[in-house]
Design an enzyme around this catalytic site. Sequence first.
Site, PDB file in Angstrom:
ATOM      1  CG  ASP A   1      14.746   5.947  86.257  1.00 35.76           C
ATOM      2  OD1 ASP A   1      13.912   5.702  85.379  1.00 35.76           O
ATOM      3  OD2 ASP A   1      14.582   6.794  87.146  1.00 35.76           O
TER       4      ASP A   1
ATOM      5  CG  HIS B   1      13.181   6.597  77.310  1.00 33.59           C
ATOM      6  ND1 HIS B   1      12.278   7.294  76.567  1.00 33.59           N
ATOM      7  CD2 HIS B   1      13.073   7.065  78.581  1.00 33.59           C
ATOM      8  CE1 HIS B   1      11.658   8.164  77.348  1.00 33.59           C
ATOM      9  NE2 HIS B   1      12.118   8.049  78.571  1.00 33.59           N
TER      10      HIS B   1
HETATM   11  C1  SDX Z   1      11.288   6.429  82.833  1.00 34.52           C
HETATM   12  O1  SDX Z   1       8.288   7.780  79.161  1.00 34.52           O
HETATM   13  C2  SDX Z   1       9.110   8.481  79.816  1.00 34.52           C
HETATM   14  O2  SDX Z   1       9.475   9.582  79.423  1.00 34.52           O
HETATM   15  C3  SDX Z   1       9.548   7.898  81.140  1.00 34.52           C
HETATM   16  C4  SDX Z   1      10.656   8.662  81.868  1.00 34.52           C
HETATM   17  C5  SDX Z   1      10.151   9.995  82.391  1.00 34.52           C
HETATM   18  O3  SDX Z   1      10.975  10.892  82.625  1.00 34.52           O
HETATM   19  O4  SDX Z   1       8.917  10.113  82.676  1.00 34.52           O
HETATM   20  O5  SDX Z   1      11.747   8.872  81.002  1.00 34.52           O
HETATM   21  C6  SDX Z   1      11.133   7.893  83.095  1.00 34.52           C
HETATM   22  O6  SDX Z   1      10.365   5.703  83.046  1.00 34.52           O
HETATM   23  C7  SDX Z   1      12.560   5.919  82.209  1.00 34.52           C
HETATM   24  C8  SDX Z   1      12.507   4.391  81.882  1.00 34.52           C
HETATM   25  C9  SDX Z   1      12.811   3.626  83.188  1.00 34.52           C
HETATM   26  N1  SDX Z   1      12.543   2.196  83.011  1.00 34.52           N
HETATM   27  C10 SDX Z   1      13.580   1.317  83.006  1.00 34.52           C
HETATM   28  O7  SDX Z   1      14.762   1.628  83.031  1.00 34.52           O
HETATM   29  C11 SDX Z   1      13.134  -0.136  82.980  1.00 34.52           C
HETATM   30  C12 SDX Z   1      13.945  -0.911  81.942  1.00 34.52           C
HETATM   31  N2  SDX Z   1      13.571  -0.459  80.593  1.00 34.52           N
HETATM   32  C13 SDX Z   1      12.484  -1.084  79.963  1.00 34.52           C
HETATM   33  O8  SDX Z   1      11.622  -1.865  80.620  1.00 34.52           O
HETATM   34  C14 SDX Z   1      12.043  -0.454  78.653  1.00 34.52           C
HETATM   35  O9  SDX Z   1      13.162  -0.046  77.988  1.00 34.52           O
HETATM   36  C15 SDX Z   1      11.050   0.676  78.733  1.00 34.52           C
HETATM   37  C16 SDX Z   1       9.839   0.269  79.499  1.00 34.52           C
HETATM   38  C17 SDX Z   1      11.672   1.857  79.360  1.00 34.52           C
HETATM   39  C18 SDX Z   1      10.631   1.034  77.310  1.00 34.52           C
HETATM   40  O10 SDX Z   1       9.989  -0.065  76.806  1.00 34.52           O
HETATM   41  P1  SDX Z   1       9.283  -0.025  75.354  1.00 34.52           P
HETATM   42  O11 SDX Z   1       9.421   1.266  74.696  1.00 34.52           O
HETATM   43  O12 SDX Z   1       7.915  -0.562  75.516  1.00 34.52           O
HETATM   44  O13 SDX Z   1      10.205  -0.959  74.524  1.00 34.52           O
HETATM   45  P2  SDX Z   1      10.052  -2.468  74.511  1.00 34.52           P
HETATM   46  O14 SDX Z   1       9.772  -2.969  75.885  1.00 34.52           O
HETATM   47  O15 SDX Z   1       9.112  -2.826  73.425  1.00 34.52           O
HETATM   48  O16 SDX Z   1      11.539  -2.899  74.147  1.00 34.52           O
HETATM   49  C19 SDX Z   1      11.957  -2.879  72.804  1.00 34.52           C
HETATM   50  C20 SDX Z   1      12.944  -4.046  72.704  1.00 34.52           C
HETATM   51  C21 SDX Z   1      12.359  -5.353  73.250  1.00 34.52           C
HETATM   52  O17 SDX Z   1      12.987  -6.388  72.555  1.00 34.52           O
HETATM   53  P3  SDX Z   1      12.150  -7.053  71.308  1.00 34.52           P
HETATM   54  O18 SDX Z   1      10.820  -7.501  71.839  1.00 34.52           O
HETATM   55  O19 SDX Z   1      12.035  -5.939  70.283  1.00 34.52           O
HETATM   56  O20 SDX Z   1      13.040  -8.196  70.865  1.00 34.52           O
HETATM   57  O21 SDX Z   1      14.076  -3.761  73.533  1.00 34.52           O
HETATM   58  C22 SDX Z   1      14.165  -4.720  74.564  1.00 34.52           C
HETATM   59  C23 SDX Z   1      12.819  -5.392  74.674  1.00 34.52           C
HETATM   60  O22 SDX Z   1      12.965  -6.729  75.159  1.00 34.52           O
HETATM   61  N3  SDX Z   1      14.477  -3.967  75.784  1.00 34.52           N
HETATM   62  C24 SDX Z   1      15.348  -4.348  76.704  1.00 34.52           C
HETATM   63  C25 SDX Z   1      15.342  -3.308  77.657  1.00 34.52           C
HETATM   64  N4  SDX Z   1      14.483  -2.367  77.291  1.00 34.52           N
HETATM   65  C26 SDX Z   1      13.933  -2.781  76.130  1.00 34.52           C
HETATM   66  N5  SDX Z   1      16.119  -5.452  76.817  1.00 34.52           N
HETATM   67  C27 SDX Z   1      16.913  -5.501  77.912  1.00 34.52           C
HETATM   68  N6  SDX Z   1      16.977  -4.552  78.881  1.00 34.52           N
HETATM   69  C28 SDX Z   1      16.203  -3.433  78.772  1.00 34.52           C
HETATM   70  N7  SDX Z   1      16.261  -2.493  79.708  1.00 34.52           N
END
Ligand code: SDX
Length: 430
Positions: free
Chosen positions: A365, A307
């Site tokens: 989720d 998140h």
């Molecule tokens: C919702 O914003 C909100 O409040 C949204 C929400 C709401 O109520 O409105 O809470 C609802 O959207 C919840 C999130 C649902 N999405 C997912 O579950 C999809 C999977 N998660 C990700 O794609 C990700 O975690 C996000 C999009 C939710 C957040 O991404 P960020 O903040 O942009 O973080 P990032 O992508 O920069 O990740 C940081 C690091 C990265 O590694 P590095 O580049 O630092 O090496 O963490 C890793 C990412 O690769 N990472 C993951 C991961 N999520 C982040 N690695 C593996 N699996 C994951 N799920």
Amino acid sequence: MAESKSAKLLVEGKEIELPILSPTAGPDVMDIRKLYGQADVFTYDPGFTSTASCDSTITFIDGDKGELWYRGYPIEQLADQSNYLEVCYLLLYGELPTAAQMKDFETRVTRHTMVHEQMHNFFRGFRRDAHPMATMVGVVGAMSAFYHDSTDISDPQQREIASIRLIAKLPTIAAMAYKYSIGQPFVYPRNDLSYAANFLHMCFSVPAEQYRVEPALAKAMDRIMTLHADHEQNASTSTVRLAGSSGANPFACIAAGIACLWGPAHGGANQACLEMLREIGSVDRIPEYIARAKDKDDPFRLMGFGHRVYKNFDPRAKVMKESADEVLELLGIHDNPTLQVAKELEKIALEDDYFVSKKLYPNVDFYSGIILEAMGFPTAMFTPIFALSRTVGWIAQWKEMISDPQNKIGRPRQLYVGSPRRDYQDMGER
Ligand code: SDX
């Protein structure tokens, strides 16, 4: 907010002083509104990881502590002691209602649950296998062609009636999208049922026989709606605010929010998460998927994990996990393989240094799809349920923005890295 502190910035020898604004809770903010005028520089923050786009009194998240408040009330207390329509009142008007206020609000919403009969025709234009989110974007957007008595957004009364209509009609439209996708007739809302029970009725009853809404399932549905109602300036809420900042039609703005929520990185994650859990299929295959999630060269991510704000457990995921156990027990579903995979996946991931170091925890989720599937919803209906639940949050945030006297159209700047100025060349010279 009291303006008590300031920050000093040195830009090419020129010292710029920027006010620091202190909130009720959460980090201070550096007020950069005068920065470009004073220092001729922009700030740069793609994805807005360090940027507050507005001030708001509606919802607060403490990502480190894993806390979520609606108008100051912790989500755990609201999920346990309140109900979705009362939470709608709280988000819209800022205070918990008295009994009389709640009765009036419930009556106003109930009396707007039907959609204009002409809107049934919009569904006919879609293929039956259209994703219900595609249908919802289209039909909710089409509401802007129906309610000409609520388009003057400068009139508080018209903002109010548009808000009530959206909260009342989104479940009806979502249920119609579901019925259309399975070739069953639309079911009209019933004013004697609660908001959540009515939604289950419109989804699962058929004209051919009586359908009784199981009260415990209605309560679980109501709790899911409460958990999804609002969440600060997430991507879809920011979309609604940006669309609304131009003065656009409120129904069209909510359609824009639905479109944004659909993405798998946002509200679409509940569908993607359940599909991922099904693909994993059994506990012994979890290590393979954990390895893929950690592999920088593999685009695979653990859906339902991570998140932007929560660097601790999403408090909604905790409530949802308890609810999953209750609903499956109620439905007599034991040893659900998907739930077993989810619980084991959560356990393994939370012990793995990759997830621990990146502070990746289950989000809202992760468990929601397990409950919704057990209730009988297809995965394609998970995000529409998120959308109908979040409509009140979008509306509350939209109303807060529109009624802010400082409100202005949102128009970000950029860091231009394209071609320097150059002259047009005739075809023969290229
Ligand atoms: C919702 O914003 C909100 O409040 C949204 C929400 C709401 O109520 O409105 O809470 C609802 O959207 C919840 C999130 C649902 N999405 C997912 O579950 C999809 C999977 N998660 C990700 O794609 C990700 O975690 C996000 C999009 C939710 C957040 O991404 P960020 O903040 O942009 O973080 P990032 O992508 O920069 O990740 C940081 C690091 C990265 O590694 P590095 O580049 O630092 O090496 O963490 C890793 C990412 O690769 N990472 C993951 C991961 N999520 C982040 N690695 C593996 N699996 C994951 N799920």
